[in-house]
Design an enzyme around this catalytic site. Sequence first.
Site, PDB file in Angstrom:
ATOM      1  N   LYS A 152       0.833  -1.211   0.000  1.00 22.34           N
ATOM      2  CA  LYS A 152       0.000   0.000   0.000  1.00 22.34           C
ATOM      3  C   LYS A 152       0.868   1.262   0.000  1.00 22.34           C
ATOM      4  CE  LYS A 152      -2.025  -0.742   3.984  1.00 22.34           C
ATOM      5  NZ  LYS A 152      -1.496  -2.002   4.498  1.00 22.34           N
ATOM      6  N   ARG A 184      -9.196   0.665   9.287  1.00 20.81           N
ATOM      7  CA  ARG A 184      -8.668  -0.664   9.600  1.00 20.81           C
ATOM      8  C   ARG A 184      -9.734  -1.565  10.205  1.00 20.81           C
ATOM      9  NH1 ARG A 184      -3.077   0.271   9.024  1.00 20.81           N
ATOM     10  NH2 ARG A 184      -1.801  -1.163  10.194  1.00 20.81           N
ATOM     11  N   ARG A 203      11.733  -6.004   4.907  1.00 19.57           N
ATOM     12  CA  ARG A 203      11.600  -4.561   4.665  1.00 19.57           C
ATOM     13  C   ARG A 203      12.618  -3.757   5.481  1.00 19.57           C
ATOM     14  NH1 ARG A 203       5.724  -2.019   4.759  1.00 19.57           N
ATOM     15  NH2 ARG A 203       5.633  -2.738   6.897  1.00 19.57           N
ATOM     16  N   ARG A 227      11.755  -1.672  10.868  1.00 13.58           N
ATOM     17  CA  ARG A 227      10.747  -1.156  11.801  1.00 13.58           C
ATOM     18  C   ARG A 227      10.586  -2.129  12.948  1.00 13.58           C
ATOM     19  NH1 ARG A 227       5.571   0.409   8.243  1.00 13.58           N
ATOM     20  NH2 ARG A 227       4.606  -0.727   9.953  1.00 13.58           N
ATOM     21  N   ARG A 281       0.241  -9.038  13.618  1.00 13.41           N
ATOM     22  CA  ARG A 281      -0.333  -8.008  12.726  1.00 13.41           C
ATOM     23  C   ARG A 281      -1.177  -8.661  11.631  1.00 13.41           C
ATOM     24  NH1 ARG A 281       4.480  -4.886  10.553  1.00 13.41           N
ATOM     25  NH2 ARG A 281       2.934  -3.524   9.612  1.00 13.41           N
TER      26      ARG A 281
HETATM   27  P1  AMP Z   1       1.104   0.535   9.316  1.00 18.26           P
HETATM   28  O1  AMP Z   1       2.316   1.368   9.053  1.00 18.26           O
HETATM   29  O2  AMP Z   1      -0.087   0.999   8.517  1.00 18.26           O
HETATM   30  O3  AMP Z   1       1.360  -0.941   9.150  1.00 18.26           O
HETATM   31  O4  AMP Z   1       0.699   0.759  10.855  1.00 18.26           O
HETATM   32  C1  AMP Z   1       1.589   0.439  11.907  1.00 18.26           C
HETATM   33  C2  AMP Z   1       0.819   0.292  13.207  1.00 18.26           C
HETATM   34  O5  AMP Z   1       0.144   1.532  13.521  1.00 18.26           O
HETATM   35  C3  AMP Z   1      -0.297  -0.756  13.194  1.00 18.26           C
HETATM   36  O6  AMP Z   1       0.185  -2.064  13.474  1.00 18.26           O
HETATM   37  C4  AMP Z   1      -1.216  -0.222  14.295  1.00 18.26           C
HETATM   38  O7  AMP Z   1      -0.691  -0.488  15.586  1.00 18.26           O
HETATM   39  C5  AMP Z   1      -1.141   1.280  14.090  1.00 18.26           C
HETATM   40  N1  AMP Z   1      -2.160   1.756  13.121  1.00 18.26           N
HETATM   41  C6  AMP Z   1      -1.974   2.295  11.883  1.00 18.26           C
HETATM   42  N2  AMP Z   1      -3.127   2.642  11.300  1.00 18.26           N
HETATM   43  C7  AMP Z   1      -4.103   2.300  12.178  1.00 18.26           C
HETATM   44  C8  AMP Z   1      -5.533   2.383  12.170  1.00 18.26           C
HETATM   45  N3  AMP Z   1      -6.201   2.876  11.112  1.00 18.26           N
HETATM   46  N4  AMP Z   1      -6.201   1.937  13.268  1.00 18.26           N
HETATM   47  C9  AMP Z   1      -5.554   1.439  14.347  1.00 18.26           C
HETATM   48  N5  AMP Z   1      -4.225   1.310  14.421  1.00 18.26           N
HETATM   49  C10 AMP Z   1      -3.484   1.743  13.353  1.00 18.26           C
END
Ligand code: AMP
Length: 218
Positions: free
Chosen positions: A13, A88, A127, A161, A172
């Site tokens: 994404k 999400r 990554r 990360r 996740r």
């Molecule tokens: P991402 O970079 O999108 O994979 O997000 C990393 C982490 O941020 C996720 O594993 C969640 O802990 C938190 N996070 C990101 N976006 C959301 C969302 N829309 N709702 C809840 N937690 C989020």
Amino acid sequence: MRIVLMGAPGSGKGTQAKKLVADFGYPQISTGDLLRDAVARGTEFGLRAKAAMDNGQLVTDDIVLGIIRERLAQPDASGGFILDGFPRNIPQAEALESLLAEMETPLDSAVLMDVDFDVLFKRLTGRRTCGKCGKVFNVYFMPPEKEGVCDGCGATDLIQRSDDKEETIGKRLEVYQRETEPLVEFYERAGKLKVVAADGDVDDVYGRLKSAVGLAES
Ligand code: AMP
């Protein structure tokens, strides 16, 4: 153009959103990036979000909706945006619908980036992100030309990360299946779902994505 990019962690994404930003100028709004920034700056939202993020769990809806509301109100989002990693879960999708209805700017499409789970696992564990310029690599599929050195800016701090470590990734992916996958049906019912095969070459995926959202050159 107002679109949501959906897909499991590692489905590409973020990479694809950056390509749309470069070509079309819509801002990429990533709740993951906004939250990581809040954590790094030590804001109240950041302090409250950190533990959930480190555990691979979702941050609570009130925090995420607070930051998304602020972000969508910025002037650069008025002409369109690409939402990456938000919504999400169903309550977030419903809140987004209400917010956009209030702003009289409905969503155009919700795109599902569709990838097999075993590919996702390698994408995530491999990554690395440049700590200086933010360029993203993958040690299996897209390594830097010189090991450990960023092709973009020459920096040597290619970082994994903390939530891309193997023990967190399983959680996740599980959270994605349980909380986020129901959105596919939600957007299908709303007539907004587009499914893009997101395996393989980044540029091929990008071509399919642009066609799906009506941005391919004719
Ligand atoms: P991402 O970079 O999108 O994979 O997000 C990393 C982490 O941020 C996720 O594993 C969640 O802990 C938190 N996070 C990101 N976006 C959301 C969302 N829309 N709702 C809840 N937690 C989020």
